[in-house]
Design a protein around this motif. Structure first.
Motif, PDB file in Angstrom:
ATOM      1  N   GLY A   1       0.709  -1.114   0.089  1.00 11.75           N
ATOM      2  CA  GLY A   1       0.069  -0.089  -0.018  1.00 11.75           C
ATOM      3  C   GLY A   1       0.620   1.077   0.094  1.00 11.75           C
ATOM      4  N   MET A   2       1.968   1.150   0.826  1.00 13.39           N
ATOM      5  CA  MET A   2       2.908   2.357   0.813  1.00 13.39           C
ATOM      6  C   MET A   2       3.415   2.762  -0.631  1.00 13.39           C
ATOM      7  SD  MET A   2       2.555   3.857   3.699  1.00 13.39           S
ATOM      8  CE  MET A   2       4.130   4.819   3.751  1.00 13.39           C
ATOM      9  N   VAL A   3       3.927   1.421  -1.183  1.00  9.74           N
ATOM     10  CA  VAL A   3       4.582   1.456  -2.382  1.00  9.74           C
ATOM     11  C   VAL A   3       3.573   2.195  -3.476  1.00  9.74           C
ATOM     12  CG1 VAL A   3       5.471   0.111  -4.613  1.00  9.74           C
ATOM     13  CG2 VAL A   3       6.034  -0.432  -2.059  1.00  9.74           C
TER      14      VAL A   3
ATOM     15  N   ASP B   1       1.455   6.858  -6.600  1.00 10.70           N
ATOM     16  CA  ASP B   1       0.405   7.901  -7.123  1.00 10.70           C
ATOM     17  C   ASP B   1       1.054   9.148  -6.753  1.00 10.70           C
ATOM     18  OD1 ASP B   1      -1.199   5.758  -7.685  1.00 10.70           O
ATOM     19  OD2 ASP B   1      -2.382   5.843  -5.507  1.00 10.70           O
ATOM     20  N   MET B   2       1.830   9.533  -5.904  1.00  8.50           N
ATOM     21  CA  MET B   2       2.186  10.673  -5.609  1.00  8.50           C
ATOM     22  C   MET B   2       3.353  11.119  -6.762  1.00  8.50           C
ATOM     23  SD  MET B   2       3.272  10.512  -1.424  1.00  8.50           S
ATOM     24  CE  MET B   2       4.057  11.848  -1.369  1.00  8.50           C
TER      25      MET B   2
ATOM     26  N   ASN C   1       1.152  18.494  -8.391  1.00 10.30           N
ATOM     27  CA  ASN C   1      -0.125  18.750  -7.777  1.00 10.30           C
ATOM     28  C   ASN C   1      -0.299  17.799  -6.440  1.00 10.30           C
ATOM     29  OD1 ASN C   1      -1.003  20.274 -10.047  1.00 10.30           O
ATOM     30  ND2 ASN C   1      -1.454  18.175 -11.252  1.00 10.30           N
ATOM     31  N   ILE C   2       1.017  17.443  -5.807  1.00  9.09           N
ATOM     32  CA  ILE C   2       0.888  16.569  -4.426  1.00  9.09           C
ATOM     33  C   ILE C   2       0.305  17.633  -3.488  1.00  9.09           C
ATOM     34  CG2 ILE C   2       2.513  15.415  -2.862  1.00  9.09           C
ATOM     35  CD1 ILE C   2       4.271  14.825  -5.084  1.00  9.09           C
ATOM     36  N   ASP C   3      -0.751  16.884  -2.634  1.00  7.78           N
ATOM     37  CA  ASP C   3      -1.259  17.399  -1.599  1.00  7.78           C
ATOM     38  C   ASP C   3      -1.119  16.460  -0.300  1.00  7.78           C
ATOM     39  OD1 ASP C   3      -3.195  15.869  -2.299  1.00  7.78           O
ATOM     40  OD2 ASP C   3      -4.579  17.350  -2.523  1.00  7.78           O
TER      41      ASP C   3
ATOM     42  N   GLY D   1      -3.584   7.688   1.328  1.00 13.49           N
ATOM     43  CA  GLY D   1      -2.710   6.470   0.791  1.00 13.49           C
ATOM     44  C   GLY D   1      -1.912   5.718   2.015  1.00 13.49           C
ATOM     45  N   ILE D   2      -1.497   6.390   2.997  1.00 14.91           N
ATOM     46  CA  ILE D   2      -0.822   6.061   4.333  1.00 14.91           C
ATOM     47  C   ILE D   2      -1.847   5.322   5.159  1.00 14.91           C
ATOM     48  CG2 ILE D   2       0.283   6.531   6.296  1.00 14.91           C
ATOM     49  CD1 ILE D   2       1.836   8.609   4.837  1.00 14.91           C
ATOM     50  N   TYR D   3      -3.013   5.807   5.575  1.00 18.15           N
ATOM     51  CA  TYR D   3      -3.832   5.473   6.207  1.00 18.15           C
ATOM     52  C   TYR D   3      -4.613   4.127   5.460  1.00 18.15           C
ATOM     53  CZ  TYR D   3      -8.471   6.826   4.404  1.00 18.15           C
ATOM     54  OH  TYR D   3      -9.458   7.178   3.907  1.00 18.15           O
ATOM     55  N   GLU D   4      -4.681   4.014   4.494  1.00 21.30           N
ATOM     56  CA  GLU D   4      -5.300   2.950   3.642  1.00 21.30           C
ATOM     57  C   GLU D   4      -4.308   1.821   3.846  1.00 21.30           C
ATOM     58  OE1 GLU D   4      -6.748   3.679  -0.203  1.00 21.30           O
ATOM     59  OE2 GLU D   4      -7.998   5.235   0.325  1.00 21.30           O
ATOM     60  N   ALA D   5      -2.954   2.140   3.754  1.00 25.18           N
ATOM     61  CA  ALA D   5      -2.109   0.921   3.803  1.00 25.18           C
ATOM     62  C   ALA D   5      -1.741   0.423   5.240  1.00 25.18           C
ATOM     63  CB  ALA D   5      -0.547   1.725   3.588  1.00 25.18           C
ATOM     64  N   MET D   6      -2.163   1.235   6.274  1.00 23.37           N
ATOM     65  CA  MET D   6      -2.055   0.909   7.720  1.00 23.37           C
ATOM     66  C   MET D   6      -3.396   0.091   8.087  1.00 23.37           C
ATOM     67  SD  MET D   6       0.897   1.768   8.723  1.00 23.37           S
ATOM     68  CE  MET D   6       0.901   1.770  10.149  1.00 23.37           C
ATOM     69  N   VAL D   7      -4.295  -0.119   7.371  1.00 21.24           N
ATOM     70  CA  VAL D   7      -5.382  -0.795   7.598  1.00 21.24           C
ATOM     71  C   VAL D   7      -5.144  -2.437   7.702  1.00 21.24           C
ATOM     72  CG1 VAL D   7      -7.612  -1.647   7.079  1.00 21.24           C
ATOM     73  CG2 VAL D   7      -7.155   0.777   6.788  1.00 21.24           C
ATOM     74  N   THR D   8      -4.255  -2.765   6.807  1.00 18.39           N
ATOM     75  CA  THR D   8      -3.884  -4.003   6.547  1.00 18.39           C
ATOM     76  C   THR D   8      -3.022  -4.656   8.152  1.00 18.39           C
ATOM     77  OG1 THR D   8      -1.816  -3.486   5.459  1.00 18.39           O
ATOM     78  CG2 THR D   8      -4.257  -4.132   4.358  1.00 18.39           C
ATOM     79  N   THR D   9      -2.243  -3.797   8.364  1.00 18.16           N
ATOM     80  CA  THR D   9      -1.712  -3.953   9.354  1.00 18.16           C
ATOM     81  C   THR D   9      -2.469  -4.186  10.978  1.00 18.16           C
ATOM     82  OG1 THR D   9       0.676  -2.744   8.818  1.00 18.16           O
ATOM     83  CG2 THR D   9       0.268  -3.123  11.130  1.00 18.16           C
TER      84      THR D   9
END
Length: 233
Positions: free
Chosen positions: A158-160, A165-166, A172-174, A181-189
């Motif tokens: 997920g982090m990758v 995406d960034m 246009n990075i915000d 992206g980070i909190y979606e990746a941490m959900v699996t942990t």
């Protein structure tokens, strides 16, 4: 010019006041939303949790039956042996569907042989009964270790994906793109840890129950061997 400046300041103050007066809508994230955002790892974790719960319930009921130590059974066996009525003792052991009865029945079937042979037969039958009770525990143990590992794998992938995406976003990075992206990746942990912890508790609970069964089997085996040394009335 001074009038335009004052008008601009007034408009700015009005805009700030309106923004401050606008209520902030608090977003709430449910468990289902988190699970959906976790990606392809979450269905695997769900399947693993279902398997762990099923094995736990099935083994718990089976082990509970094995823990039922009927004192009248051994009393009847003792009485039959003292009376020399071995056939009745064998029939009782055969009709009683418990690990203790099957173990004692194996010993009764070896009567007439040397006592070490009888003792070895009882021990082997006891080991087989314990092995039967332990069926499925290795799966729960594997889930307790595999769950957190799969969760961490989902976080890494997920982090990758988030940083990919960034990189495609260019200038246009915000912060919203990064945090999403980070909190979606941490959900699996989180999901992997929950599954792993629950499976770990299930595993150790069942192991403790099986150890009680082993203690009872050893006690009854020792009682039966002592019974063979008693004189027949």
């Amino acid at each position: 010019m001074l009038g335009n400046l004052l008008l601009q300041i007034q408009n700015t103050g009005t805009t700030v006041a309106q923004a401050a007066a606008t209520p902030v809508v608090e977003k709430k994230l449910s468990i289902i939303d988190l699970a959906v955002k976790g990606g392809w790892i979450m269905p695997l974790l769900l399947v693993m949790s279902i398997i762990a719960v099923y094995i736990f319930v099935e083994r718990y009921l089976t082990i509970n039956k094995a823990l039922k130590d009927d004192a009248s059974f051994m009393n009847s066996i003792r009485e039959f042996i003292h009376q020399g009525n071995i056939d009745s003792a064998k029939s009782l052991a055969k009709s009683t569907n418990t690990p203790i009865a099957r173990m004692i029945g194996k010993g009764l079937s070896r009567l007439g042989r040397p006592l070490p042979d009888i003792n070895a037969a009882i021990e082997n039958e006891g080991k087989m009964e314990v092995t039967t009770l332990e069926r499925g525990l290795s799966v729960i143990g594997s889930i307790s270790g595999l769950g957190p590992m799969l969760g961490f794998l989902g976080t890494v992938t997920g982090m990758v994906r988030a940083f990919f995406d960034m990189s495609n976003a260019g200038n246009n990075i915000d912060i919203q793109l990064l945090s999403s992206g980070i909190y979606e990746a941490m959900v699996t942990t989180v999901g992997g840890l929950i599954v792993g912890i629950i499976a770990y508790i299930f595993y150790n609970f069942l192991v403790a129950r099986i150890n009680k069964v082993v203690f009872i089997l050893e006690s009854r085996a020792s009682e039966f061997m002592d019974l063979l040394h008693e004189p027949i009335k």
